[in-house]
Motif scaffolding. Structure first.
Motif, PDB file in Angstrom:
ATOM      1  N   ALA A   6     -41.074   6.424 -20.200  1.00  0.00           N
ATOM      2  CA  ALA A   6     -40.557   5.111 -19.801  1.00  0.00           C
ATOM      3  C   ALA A   6     -40.154   4.334 -21.054  1.00  0.00           C
ATOM      4  O   ALA A   6     -40.808   4.427 -22.091  1.00  0.00           O
ATOM      5  CB  ALA A   6     -41.611   4.343 -19.033  1.00  0.00           C
ATOM      6  N   ASP A   7     -39.064   3.579 -20.970  1.00  0.00           N
ATOM      7  CA  ASP A   7     -38.637   2.829 -22.139  1.00  0.00           C
ATOM      8  C   ASP A   7     -39.488   1.578 -22.307  1.00  0.00           C
ATOM      9  O   ASP A   7     -40.202   1.148 -21.403  1.00  0.00           O
ATOM     10  CB  ASP A   7     -37.152   2.466 -22.025  1.00  0.00           C
ATOM     11  CG  ASP A   7     -36.858   1.611 -20.800  1.00  0.00           C
ATOM     12  OD1 ASP A   7     -37.291   0.443 -20.780  1.00  0.00           O
ATOM     13  OD2 ASP A   7     -36.215   2.115 -19.869  1.00  0.00           O
ATOM     14  N   VAL A 199     -51.044   0.110 -22.355  1.00  0.00           N
ATOM     15  CA  VAL A 199     -50.281   1.342 -22.522  1.00  0.00           C
ATOM     16  C   VAL A 199     -49.684   1.710 -21.172  1.00  0.00           C
ATOM     17  O   VAL A 199     -50.172   1.273 -20.121  1.00  0.00           O
ATOM     18  CB  VAL A 199     -51.148   2.510 -23.048  1.00  0.00           C
ATOM     19  CG1 VAL A 199     -51.642   2.228 -24.456  1.00  0.00           C
ATOM     20  CG2 VAL A 199     -52.311   2.811 -22.107  1.00  0.00           C
ATOM     21  N   GLY A 200     -48.614   2.511 -21.212  1.00  0.00           N
ATOM     22  CA  GLY A 200     -48.017   3.045 -19.994  1.00  0.00           C
ATOM     23  C   GLY A 200     -48.304   4.536 -19.918  1.00  0.00           C
ATOM     24  O   GLY A 200     -47.795   5.309 -20.731  1.00  0.00           O
ATOM     25  N   GLY A 205     -41.477  12.186 -13.834  1.00  0.00           N
ATOM     26  CA  GLY A 205     -40.157  11.653 -14.168  1.00  0.00           C
ATOM     27  C   GLY A 205     -40.274  10.529 -15.171  1.00  0.00           C
ATOM     28  O   GLY A 205     -40.866  10.662 -16.231  1.00  0.00           O
ATOM     29  N   ARG A 206     -39.709   9.388 -14.802  1.00  0.00           N
ATOM     30  CA  ARG A 206     -39.783   8.213 -15.672  1.00  0.00           C
ATOM     31  C   ARG A 206     -40.786   7.192 -15.146  1.00  0.00           C
ATOM     32  O   ARG A 206     -40.766   6.030 -15.542  1.00  0.00           O
ATOM     33  CB  ARG A 206     -38.398   7.580 -15.831  1.00  0.00           C
ATOM     34  CG  ARG A 206     -37.382   8.514 -16.485  1.00  0.00           C
ATOM     35  CD  ARG A 206     -36.093   7.802 -16.844  1.00  0.00           C
ATOM     36  NE  ARG A 206     -36.309   6.757 -17.839  1.00  0.00           N
ATOM     37  CZ  ARG A 206     -36.399   6.991 -19.153  1.00  0.00           C
ATOM     38  NH1 ARG A 206     -36.343   8.233 -19.612  1.00  0.00           N
ATOM     39  NH2 ARG A 206     -36.572   6.004 -19.999  1.00  0.00           N
TER      40      ARG A 206
END
Length: 263
Positions: A6-7, A199-200, A205-206
């Motif tokens: 993820a951006d 944090v992610g 996927g994304r």
């Protein structure tokens, strides 16, 4: 931990959507030094069906609580109605915090803040770091020696030393050894010590799961340690039970001296 796909913008959007109203900037009163950020945390004590029982606290770095009088800056979005002031002066500030062992973290039961708002005829409208958002042991275990993108949500210090704009600070976190401390790699603006770190965690996927990893602590050597929520949660649950915000219209007699109007 899997590589993050993820951006930054997606994760920052998730942080501001879920936690923008969770933070409170504070500073030593009557001085232009000693700044920190605290945040609201709901510890899930029990869940029966759709009913949850929580204990609510403010959380910050213990090192940033060691003075007598503090000023907490308020933002209009933190109330459901007009506030009576734009700041609170907290008397006997250090006495209001409970150190959590050697974690570097301190917590303050939130009941006095709710009681104060009721006396002033307004009501807090906040986001909280919830049990679902706070990192579990397995989340922390996923941090290794490969840097993971991370984000501090804190309050910097404006030019006039009273303006405390909220900022999302981008850096990385690592652990140099299995079961070792988590370290923040990057700068931490003045005033952001004590703030939550996010944090992610990568899913498919994304997609990602937003996690509040813990609390940014003062610099130790050349880096800032992060006190992680697996330890914070365990320490909080060992504390004696405190009154819930709805238990009474006034805090305990000792608590009354913590608060007076400012600004």
């Amino acid at each position: 931990m899997s590589a993050q796909t993820a951006d930054h913008h997606s994760i920052i959007d998730a942080i501001t959507a879920n936690a923008a109203r969770s933070t409170l900037p504070y500073q030593r009163a009557h001085r232009g030094t000693d700044f920190g950020t605290a945040f609201w945390f709901n510890d899930l004590v029990d869940k029966q069906g759709d009913t949850e029982t929580v204990r609510q606290y403010l959380v910050t770095a213990r090192a940033s609580t060691r003075y007598d009088i503090a000023e907490v800056r308020l933002r209009p979005e933190l109330s459901k109605s007009a506030m009576s002031a734009n700041a609170l002066a907290m008397l006997a500030f250090e006495d209001g915090w409970i150190p959590l062992g050697d974690s570097g973290v301190a917590v303050m039961p939130a009941a006095p803040l709710h009681a104060l708002a009721r006396r002033k005829r307004w009501e807090w409208a906040t986001d909280e770091i919830t049990d679902g958002l706070a990192a579990k042991e397995q989340d922390v275990a996923g941090i290794g020696d490969e840097p993971v993108p991370a984000y501090v949500l804190g309050h910097d210090v404006g030019p006039d030393r009273t303006d405390r704009p909220q900022a999302v600070v981008v850096g990385t976190v690592v652990r140099d050894a299995v079961d070792g401390p988590v370290w923040w790699n990057g700068t931490v603006p003045v005033g952001c010590v004590g703030a939550p770190v996010f944090v992610g965690i990568h899913l498919d996927g994304r997609q990602f799961r937003l996690v509040c990893l813990g609390v940014i602590l003062p610099e130790d050597g050349s880096r800032h340690p992060v006190a992680t929520f697996d330890r914070i949660r365990s320490a909080v649950r060992e504390l004696p039970e405190s009154p819930s915000p709805s238990a009474s219209d006034d805090p305990a007699p000792r608590s009354r001296r913590w608060w007076r109007r400012a600004g």
